[in-house]
Enzyme design. Structure first.
Site, mmCIF file in Angstrom:
data_model
loop_
_atom_site.group_PDB
_atom_site.id
_atom_site.type_symbol
_atom_site.label_atom_id
_atom_site.label_comp_id
_atom_site.label_asym_id
_atom_site.label_seq_id
_atom_site.Cartn_x
_atom_site.Cartn_y
_atom_site.Cartn_z
ATOM 1 N N TYR A 1 -2.333 -1.603 10.956
ATOM 2 C CA TYR A 1 -2.583 -2.120 9.606
ATOM 3 C C TYR A 1 -1.418 -1.759 8.674
ATOM 4 C CZ TYR A 1 -3.976 -2.006 4.740
ATOM 5 O OH TYR A 1 -3.966 -2.147 3.374
ATOM 6 N N SER B 1 0.832 -1.201 0.000
ATOM 7 C CA SER B 1 0.000 0.000 0.000
ATOM 8 C C SER B 1 0.862 1.244 0.000
ATOM 9 C CB SER B 1 -0.859 -0.032 1.263
ATOM 10 O OG SER B 1 -1.444 1.218 1.496
ATOM 11 N N LYS C 1 1.816 -3.978 6.554
ATOM 12 C CA LYS C 1 2.238 -3.902 5.135
ATOM 13 C C LYS C 1 3.749 -3.687 5.059
ATOM 14 C CE LYS C 1 -1.634 -4.637 3.330
ATOM 15 N NZ LYS C 1 -1.834 -5.953 2.750
HETATM 16 P P1 NAD Z 1 -10.982 -7.205 1.103
HETATM 17 O O1 NAD Z 1 -11.209 -7.222 2.572
HETATM 18 O O2 NAD Z 1 -12.151 -7.007 0.217
HETATM 19 O O3 NAD Z 1 -10.237 -8.554 0.659
HETATM 20 C C1 NAD Z 1 -9.378 -9.251 1.512
HETATM 21 C C2 NAD Z 1 -9.828 -10.701 1.497
HETATM 22 O O4 NAD Z 1 -8.969 -11.474 2.346
HETATM 23 C C3 NAD Z 1 -11.253 -10.894 2.014
HETATM 24 O O5 NAD Z 1 -11.985 -11.637 1.076
HETATM 25 C C4 NAD Z 1 -11.067 -11.650 3.330
HETATM 26 O O6 NAD Z 1 -12.157 -12.513 3.582
HETATM 27 C C5 NAD Z 1 -9.766 -12.382 3.081
HETATM 28 N N1 NAD Z 1 -9.016 -12.740 4.290
HETATM 29 C C6 NAD Z 1 -8.660 -11.925 5.326
HETATM 30 N N2 NAD Z 1 -7.974 -12.632 6.249
HETATM 31 C C7 NAD Z 1 -7.868 -13.903 5.776
HETATM 32 C C8 NAD Z 1 -7.264 -15.075 6.267
HETATM 33 N N3 NAD Z 1 -6.638 -15.102 7.450
HETATM 34 N N4 NAD Z 1 -7.345 -16.195 5.525
HETATM 35 C C9 NAD Z 1 -7.970 -16.210 4.336
HETATM 36 N N5 NAD Z 1 -8.576 -15.109 3.815
HETATM 37 C C10 NAD Z 1 -8.520 -13.967 4.535
HETATM 38 O O7 NAD Z 1 -9.864 -6.107 0.811
HETATM 39 P P2 NAD Z 1 -9.340 -5.519 -0.568
HETATM 40 O O8 NAD Z 1 -9.678 -4.084 -0.617
HETATM 41 O O9 NAD Z 1 -9.720 -6.391 -1.695
HETATM 42 O O10 NAD Z 1 -7.775 -5.598 -0.308
HETATM 43 C C11 NAD Z 1 -6.976 -6.682 -0.755
HETATM 44 C C12 NAD Z 1 -5.552 -6.484 -0.294
HETATM 45 O O11 NAD Z 1 -5.064 -5.243 -0.787
HETATM 46 C C13 NAD Z 1 -5.403 -6.422 1.229
HETATM 47 O O12 NAD Z 1 -4.196 -7.039 1.588
HETATM 48 C C14 NAD Z 1 -5.331 -4.943 1.493
HETATM 49 O O13 NAD Z 1 -4.643 -4.657 2.689
HETATM 50 C C15 NAD Z 1 -4.556 -4.461 0.281
HETATM 51 N N6 NAD Z 1 -4.780 -3.033 -0.015
HETATM 52 C C16 NAD Z 1 -6.052 -2.568 -0.142
HETATM 53 C C17 NAD Z 1 -6.258 -1.203 -0.370
HETATM 54 C C18 NAD Z 1 -7.647 -0.653 -0.479
HETATM 55 O O14 NAD Z 1 -7.806 0.569 -0.376
HETATM 56 N N7 NAD Z 1 -8.684 -1.461 -0.727
HETATM 57 C C19 NAD Z 1 -5.164 -0.335 -0.488
HETATM 58 C C20 NAD Z 1 -3.876 -0.861 -0.374
HETATM 59 C C21 NAD Z 1 -3.699 -2.221 -0.137
HETATM 60 N N1 UFG Z 2 -12.650 10.994 3.630
HETATM 61 C C1 UFG Z 2 -13.632 11.874 3.986
HETATM 62 N N2 UFG Z 2 -14.796 11.373 4.473
HETATM 63 C C2 UFG Z 2 -15.019 10.031 4.608
HETATM 64 C C3 UFG Z 2 -14.006 9.139 4.232
HETATM 65 C C4 UFG Z 2 -12.820 9.659 3.758
HETATM 66 O O1 UFG Z 2 -13.470 13.089 3.887
HETATM 67 O O2 UFG Z 2 -16.113 9.652 5.089
HETATM 68 C C5 UFG Z 2 -11.389 11.532 3.088
HETATM 69 C C6 UFG Z 2 -10.182 11.149 3.920
HETATM 70 O O3 UFG Z 2 -9.984 12.073 4.955
HETATM 71 C C7 UFG Z 2 -9.076 11.171 2.872
HETATM 72 C C8 UFG Z 2 -9.794 10.753 1.573
HETATM 73 O O4 UFG Z 2 -11.181 10.968 1.817
HETATM 74 O O5 UFG Z 2 -8.625 12.475 2.713
HETATM 75 C C9 UFG Z 2 -9.573 9.302 1.212
HETATM 76 O O6 UFG Z 2 -9.887 8.509 2.353
HETATM 77 P P1 UFG Z 2 -10.037 6.921 2.279
HETATM 78 O O7 UFG Z 2 -10.368 6.463 3.650
HETATM 79 O O8 UFG Z 2 -10.953 6.544 1.177
HETATM 80 O O9 UFG Z 2 -8.588 6.458 1.838
HETATM 81 P P2 UFG Z 2 -7.184 6.677 2.570
HETATM 82 O O10 UFG Z 2 -6.324 7.398 1.598
HETATM 83 O O11 UFG Z 2 -7.307 7.248 3.909
HETATM 84 O O12 UFG Z 2 -6.763 5.165 2.819
HETATM 85 C C10 UFG Z 2 -6.465 4.296 1.768
HETATM 86 C C11 UFG Z 2 -6.742 2.851 2.173
HETATM 87 C C12 UFG Z 2 -5.829 2.437 3.295
HETATM 88 C C13 UFG Z 2 -4.416 2.732 2.974
HETATM 89 C C14 UFG Z 2 -4.259 4.176 2.575
HETATM 90 C C15 UFG Z 2 -2.884 4.539 2.137
HETATM 91 O O13 UFG Z 2 -8.074 2.698 2.588
HETATM 92 O O14 UFG Z 2 -5.953 1.044 3.465
HETATM 93 O O15 UFG Z 2 -5.132 4.458 1.480
HETATM 94 O O16 UFG Z 2 -2.542 3.747 1.043
HETATM 95 F F1 UFG Z 2 -3.632 2.486 4.053
#
Ligand code: NAD
Ligand code: UFG
Length: 338
Positions: free
Chosen positions: A149, A124, A153
């Site tokens: 969290y 991330s 990462k």
């Molecule tokens: P998500 O929660 O939709 O998907 C994660 C999946 O992993 C889920 O289906 C959950 O059931 C499964 N899981 C969790 N723990 C498990 C375990 N112990 N064993 C087996 N399965 C398990 O999340 P996502 O948004 O699809 O994110 C996927 C990956 O990308 C994650 O590692 C997340 O940290 C990373 N990531 C997400 C974002 C974001 O903004 N969505 C940003 C950066 C990184």
């Molecule tokens: N925000 C609002 N109102 C809300 C939700 C978010 O104003 O109800 C704002 C936040 O303050 C931020 C922007 O919208 O400025 C984006 O927020 P998100 O929560 O959608 O995303 P972040 O950038 O905070 O977080 C994302 C992922 C995290 C990851 C991070 C850095 O959700 O998992 O990017 O990569 F760690």
């Protein structure tokens, strides 16, 4: 040979399974459904016309993982599985470290045992902390991370780097995602947060569909053009396509590689609201609230390295991300129903 996708029933994982299957890859999904639904994979099957091989299993369960590796000819692993809610991780650090760190160690150890030494890891932009420069290149030093969290990462990146350093047979690609939003354009798949969403786009779509009354904008006094935070929003289908390119790269045995996956364009919170309203015709009432702890003011990437080395570039703009997020939410106000 198959690609084993941990967390493949989740938001990014399920979209990636579509792109992998469409590219002709054999896919095996492992997910414990802690934050997802079996239904997402049924929808994948409808879109691709191919069955998805699925094991409901926890990556902490070594015996179960071994059973899966015994049965499947796994070539490489894409490791999405993990818990991802920043606020929750502050409340429940032990759960986050157990699930994300211990679970990953069990997975890596099983991979080693079966001589599967190719992995793509979901990292991330959070590892950059408050970035020391923008646009962020992969050379940007990692920053201070304020929540468990994000620390998982950062730690998992370091663990994989150490594993690869000690055994050059490993090939490791660390993908640092910026802000994935959007949904499959069919309107049948998208992000399905449980409870009140923490992230901006799911909150906006739930306001739009009438489940929530008003969006809170967390701070309008940042040092940015309109005072709200800037992020690099990327369409989840673009992100998924990036994984297909990373699989090709993995086959060239790169050792260790790191890529930012973003568009390279920064958008403020108010830009997203305006863009959503323009794309959908739905008004989003909002109110400015205090800053949210831990938010960095500006975070967007230089996506040049992925373009040069993976031949990948994001195709979709913010308008398309908003349209597709809205189509999914409108058609599935309750998300996936099993
Ligand atoms: P998500 O929660 O939709 O998907 C994660 C999946 O992993 C889920 O289906 C959950 O059931 C499964 N899981 C969790 N723990 C498990 C375990 N112990 N064993 C087996 N399965 C398990 O999340 P996502 O948004 O699809 O994110 C996927 C990956 O990308 C994650 O590692 C997340 O940290 C990373 N990531 C997400 C974002 C974001 O903004 N969505 C940003 C950066 C990184
Ligand atoms: N925000 C609002 N109102 C809300 C939700 C978010 O104003 O109800 C704002 C936040 O303050 C931020 C922007 O919208 O400025 C984006 O927020 P998100 O929560 O959608 O995303 P972040 O950038 O905070 O977080 C994302 C992922 C995290 C990851 C991070 C850095 O959700 O998992 O990017 O990569 F760690």
């Amino acid at each position: 040979m198959s690609i084993l996708v941990t967390g493949g029933a989740g938001y990014i994982g399920s979209h990636t399974v579509i792109e992998l299957q469409n590219a002709g890859e054999e896919v095996v999904v492992v997910d414990n459904l802690v934050n997802s639904s079996r239904e997402s994979l049924r929808r994948v099957e409808k879109i691709t016309g191919k069955p998805v091989k699925f094991y409901e299993a926890d990556i902490n369960d070594a015996a179960k993982l071994e059973e899966i590796f015994d049965r499947e000819a796994v070539e490489s692993v894409i490791h999405f599985a993990g818990l991802k809610a920043v606020g929750e991780s502050v409340e429940k650090p032990l759960e986050y470290y157990m699930n994300n760190i211990s679970g990953s160690l069990v997975l890596f150890n099983t991979m080693r045992k079966y001589n599967v030494k190719n992995i793509i890891f979901s990292s991330s932009a959070t590892v950059y902390g408050n970035p020391s420069f923008v646009p962020i290149t992969e050379e940007c030093p990692k920053g201070k991370i304020t929540n468990p969290y994000g620390k998982t990462k950062e730690m998992l990146e370091e663990i994989l780097i150490d594993i690869q350093k000690a055994d050059s047979e490993w090939n490791v690609i660390l993908l640092r995602y910026f802000n994935p939003i959007g949904a499959h354009e069919s309107g049948t798949m998208g992000e399905n947060p449980r409870g009140i969403p923490n992230n901006l786009m799911p909150y906006i779509t739930q306001v739009a569909v009438g489940k929530l009354k008003k969006l809170g904008v967390f701070g309008d006094d940042y040092d940015t053009p309109d005072g709200t935070c800037i992020r690099d929003y990327i369409h989840v289908v673009d992100l998924a396509a990036g994984h297909v390119k990373a699989v090709s790269k993995l086959r060239k045995k790169p050792g260790i590689s790191v890529y930012n996956l973003g568009t390279g364009t920064g958008s403020s919170v108010l830009d997203v609201i305006k863009s959503f309203e323009a794309a959908t015709g739905v008004k989003i009432p909002y109110e400015v609230k205090p800053r949210r702890a831990g938010d960095v003011p500006v975070c967007y990437c230089d996506a040049g390295k992925a373009a040069r080395e993976l031949g990948w570039k994001a195709q979709y703009d913010l308008k398309k991300m908003c349209e597709d997020s809205w189509r999914w939410q409108k058609n599935n106000p309750e998300g996936y129903v099993d």
